[in-house]
Design a protein around this motif. Structure first.
Motif, PDB file in Angstrom:
ATOM      1  N   CYS A 199      -4.102   0.630   3.010  1.00  0.00           N
ATOM      2  CA  CYS A 199      -3.044   1.125   3.919  1.00  0.00           C
ATOM      3  C   CYS A 199      -2.318  -0.051   4.571  1.00  0.00           C
ATOM      4  CB  CYS A 199      -3.629   2.044   4.990  1.00  0.00           C
ATOM      5  SG  CYS A 199      -4.131   3.641   4.344  1.00  0.00           S
ATOM      6  N   LYS A 206      -2.059  -3.184   3.417  1.00  0.00           N
ATOM      7  CA  LYS A 206      -1.255  -3.883   2.395  1.00  0.00           C
ATOM      8  C   LYS A 206       0.031  -3.121   2.100  1.00  0.00           C
ATOM      9  CE  LYS A 206      -3.138  -5.112  -1.538  1.00  0.00           C
ATOM     10  NZ  LYS A 206      -4.156  -5.119  -2.621  1.00  0.00           N
ATOM     11  N   LYS A 207      -0.130  -1.815   1.967  1.00  0.00           N
ATOM     12  CA  LYS A 207       1.043  -0.980   1.662  1.00  0.00           C
ATOM     13  C   LYS A 207       2.076  -1.046   2.788  1.00  0.00           C
ATOM     14  CE  LYS A 207       1.452   3.028   2.762  1.00  0.00           C
ATOM     15  NZ  LYS A 207       2.131   3.556   3.965  1.00  0.00           N
ATOM     16  N   LYS A 247       3.832  -4.416   2.805  1.00  0.00           N
ATOM     17  CA  LYS A 247       4.846  -4.460   1.728  1.00  0.00           C
ATOM     18  C   LYS A 247       6.065  -3.635   2.118  1.00  0.00           C
ATOM     19  CE  LYS A 247       1.877  -4.994  -2.334  1.00  0.00           C
ATOM     20  NZ  LYS A 247       1.246  -4.207  -3.398  1.00  0.00           N
ATOM     21  N   SER A 248       5.828  -2.432   2.618  1.00  0.00           N
ATOM     22  CA  SER A 248       6.949  -1.566   3.020  1.00  0.00           C
ATOM     23  C   SER A 248       7.761  -2.222   4.129  1.00  0.00           C
ATOM     24  CB  SER A 248       6.441  -0.201   3.498  1.00  0.00           C
ATOM     25  OG  SER A 248       5.881   0.508   2.433  1.00  0.00           O
ATOM     26  N   THR A 278      10.014  -4.944   2.973  1.00  0.00           N
ATOM     27  CA  THR A 278      11.214  -4.503   2.243  1.00  0.00           C
ATOM     28  C   THR A 278      12.311  -4.096   3.225  1.00  0.00           C
ATOM     29  OG1 THR A 278      10.418  -2.247   2.106  1.00  0.00           O
ATOM     30  CG2 THR A 278       9.952  -3.665   0.216  1.00  0.00           C
ATOM     31  N   ARG A 325       7.734   6.612   9.853  1.00  0.00           N
ATOM     32  CA  ARG A 325       8.374   6.506   8.530  1.00  0.00           C
ATOM     33  C   ARG A 325       7.656   7.371   7.499  1.00  0.00           C
ATOM     34  NH1 ARG A 325       8.832   0.591   6.960  1.00  0.00           N
ATOM     35  NH2 ARG A 325       6.583   0.792   7.020  1.00  0.00           N
ATOM     36  N   GLU A 326       6.327   7.468   7.587  1.00  0.00           N
ATOM     37  CA  GLU A 326       5.557   8.281   6.633  1.00  0.00           C
ATOM     38  C   GLU A 326       5.989   9.748   6.705  1.00  0.00           C
ATOM     39  OE1 GLU A 326       3.338   7.188   4.459  1.00  0.00           O
ATOM     40  OE2 GLU A 326       2.502   5.324   5.259  1.00  0.00           O
TER      41      GLU A 326
END
Lengths: 329, 371
Positions: B15, B17-18, B21-22, B25, B199-200
């Motif tokens: 979670c 790491k994701k 990354k998000s 971006t 955001r999720e």
């Protein structure tokens, strides 16, 4: 145009209760209420292991609410849900391990690559690390996206996103897969490809639950169908049986000029509906062979018949018959 | 048990790491999350700088040693931003609104002082702003007293016998900027964690998380870890501005590190709670900024809250920001702003953090979809 009212089937036919071992999903008197709005109304349903089962209904009929309750994303107001022998909400975690989900909105991280999405899913579902890369590669290959594994999902077409979502749902090798409107917003070619993947799941012995409002899709994919409308179960059967039971036969006639004797056609024994559009007549009957001679007799008094054909009804017509509304309403 | 722990740890890392990354971006948003706390630090510092010292012109009609001593006493009054100029220029500056006051040290200042003759120091004030006017009205007599105490100590019979609680004096800016560091950490953590959680929901990817068999705790901690790592860049920039640009050096570097982690964790926990609860990034952003600033002002940012009224003290003590400010003032200036002690203040802040994490977990656990 004749005003022929269709009869709504008020109650769902009684279902045979399957032994728990054979039932993939069992819903008993499931009900979901939002304020004063009843989204799902006493829904009882059994889905057998290994079948592709379709939930069919117009937008807002309660399909997605039902599927959300089955996957534990929404809590029922009352009623019971059993999935693969596990009861919700108590065994929600076990059920999630068995369930592969393709939600309507795909729930993909569009800012990440296809591989990163799969990798995250693999970690969330505890796929063994040693197997992870191989399984992701194999799954991306299956959904024909391996060459785009490093591309951001935001650059994918609708069909590619659906395929990726399907691949992600299969990554942890679930026994039950649900697909919510799997081909919504997808072009015809991609739709065919997705259908092929879904049909392939049946070959692997998976149970598939799909919701759709594409009748053609339901007809091609589903072993059995449940038609729901306004939260109520209208009927459950195979597509063929549904057409046979509720569709009768359809006589399509092309005449040289519009016909005035529609009321007379309407009174013929076995005729359910008569509709005329210009010089085209559509007569839905319970048994075409008994009616066709009388129809020809009446029509030839007024006009020439240029074409006549008898065909099986499609699911659109069944749906119209059962709910009184077209599916797109 | 061990297997379950390993699985949870894997989910936490996945979670985090994701989310990293998000977050990377969405660079514009991440940069804003870094810039905003630094902006608050700079803006509030400027606000203090602008408000703390009254621009004052001094006309030195005498430049003797006593006149110079008087000028020095004015400098030490900490109320003036002084500039020496001629009488005509001073009047022009006053008329143009560029100085609040003109102080004229008259000719023969030294000789009149030496002969103990009365000396009139003229003060022309632009009394447009009461705050500045009162500063001048307080600071000129203070400068006169200070001047006499320094120039003629034997003539001053009443002298203060000051016992300082701390070995060093701390100026307003170093005091306040430490509190501003706390608000910066708070805003940064709230924004990154809050918008990350919201955001999720906004992008409907929450289904992917909710449909996974992983524990809600692990997901929550993973999301918090992601926000924590993303916040670190902002923290480094904030500390660099504070230490290198403003020149506030901590007494206890170790405490700064520990309290930064603790305060950031607390703000990230609150952000995660808000994002999970509200589910809309725009609302979370507005609420983060809208609540942080009043909390900051209420929690003893400008001075020890114990110097204020009892109701205000009670109110401040109900917010975790208060304890964070107490801890950071100790780390930077060795101040003890309450009687709880460093460890107890830290424990209270940690307790708040755990409570908020538990609340966020409950909300996530009870999260279902609206349809």
């Amino acid at each position: 145009m004749p005003s022929n009212t269709v009869t709504l089937v008020q109650a769902a036919p009684a279902q045979t209760r399957l032994p728990a071992a054979e039932a993939a999903i069992e819903l008993r008197e499931l009900r979901k209420v939002f304020g004063n709005f009843v989204a799902v109304d006493n829904l009882s349903l059994t889905i057998t292991r290994g079948e592709i089962f379709g939930l069919l209904g117009p937008n807002g009929s309660g399909k997605t609410t039902t599927i959300n309750m089955i996957s534990g994303l929404s809590t029922p107001t009352s009623g019971t849900i059993n999935v693969m022998g596990y009861a919700l909400p108590h065994d929600a975690q076990q059920i999630r391990r068995l369930l592969g989900a393709v939600p309507q909105e795909t729930a993909l991280y569009e800012e990440l690559s296809a591989w990163a999405n799969m990798d995250f899913h693999a970690d969330l579902f505890g796929i063994p690390r040693r197997e992870k890369a191989a399984r992701i590669t194999k799954t991306l290959e299956l959904v024909q996206l391996l060459d785009r594994k490093d591309s951001r999902v935001s650059t994918f077409s609708g069909g590619m996103k659906r395929r990726l979502a399907l691949g992600r749902a299969l990554l942890h090798e679930p026994t039950l897969i649900y697909l919510d409107e799997p081909t919504l917003g997808v072009d015809v070619q991609a739709r065919r490809a997705i259908w092929d993947y879904i049909l392939g799941l049946r070959e692997q012995g998976k149970t598939v639950l799909i919701t759709t409002n594409y009748l053609e899709e339901a007809q091609v994919l589903c072993d059995r169908l449940a038609i729901i409308d306004r939260g109520k179960l209208i009927v459950v059967d195979t597509p063929t049986q549904l057409k046979r039971r509720y569709g009768g036969q359809v006589i399509e006639v092309e005449t040289s000029q519009p016909i005035r004797a529609l009321p007379e056609l309407q009174t013929l024994a076995g005729v359910q509906t008569v509709t005329q559009s210009g010089t085209h007549l559509q007569i839905v009957t319970e048994g075409a062979e008994k009616v066709v001679p009388s129809v020809i007799g009446i029509l030839t008094r007024e006009a020439q018949i240029t074409d006549i054909a008898v065909r099986e009804p499609n699911l659109d017509e069944v749906f119209l018959r059962l709910t009184g509304t077209a599916l797109r309403d | 048990m061990l297997h379950a722990l390993r699985y949870d740890l894997r989910v936490i890392i996945a979670c985090a790491k994701k989310d990293i990354k998000s977050g990377l971006t969405e660079r514009a948003f991440t940069i804003i999350s870094i810039i905003l706390p630094v902006n608050i630090l700079v803006l509030l510092s400027l606000f203090v700088l602008a408000g703390s010292q009254a621009p004052t012109a001094v006309v030195m009609a005498d430049t003797g040693p006593h006149a110079q001593q008087f000028y020095t006493a004015m400098i030490h009054a900490h109320s003036f931003r002084l500039q020496q100029t001629t009488a005509s220029s001073a009047q022009q500056l006053l008329a143009a609104g560029k100085v609040v006051a003109v102080v004229t040290i008259p000719a023969e200042f030294d000789s009149r002082v030496d002969h103990h003759a009365p000396v009139q120091v003229n003060v022309d004030i632009n009394n447009l702003n009461t705050d500045f006017t009162n500063d001048i009205r307080r600071a000129v007599p203070l400068s006169i007293t200070s001047f006499y105490a320094a120039a003629f100590p034997n003539l001053v019979s009443v002298v203060p016998n000051e016992q300082d609680a701390y070995p060093q004096d701390t100026d307003y800016i170093p005091y306040l900027t430490v509190s501003i560091l706390v608000v910066g950490l708070l805003v940064g953590g709230l924004l990154l964690a809050g918008t990350g959680a919201a955001r999720e929901w906004e992008r409907e990817t929450m289904k992917e998380l909710l449909l996974a068999p992983a524990s809600r705790w692990a997901m929550l901690l993973g999301k918090m870890l992601g926000a924590f790592v993303l916040s670190l860049a902002g923290v480094v920039v904030l500390l660099a501005v504070l230490v290198l640009a403003i020149g506030v050096r901590p007494v206890h570097w170790g405490e700064v590190a520990v309290f930064t982690v603790l305060t950031l964790t607390m703000s990230i926990a609150v952000g995660t709670l808000l994002g999970t609860w509200i589910r809309q990034r725009q609302a979370v952003t507005a609420l983060s900024i809208g609540t942080t600033l009043p909390l900051f002002f209420l929690s003893g940012a400008f001075g020890p809250i114990s110097f204020t009224t009892r109701p205000l003290q009670l109110l401040a003590r109900s917010f975790p920001v208060y304890y964070a400010i107490v801890l950071f003032q100790h780390a930077f200036h060795n101040f003890r702003l309450n009687t709880l002690g460093v460890a107890t203040n830290g424990l209270v802040l940690a307790g708040y953090t755990l409570l908020v994490i538990a609340l966020a977990a409950v909300i996530l656990r009870r999260s279902t979809l609206a349809h």
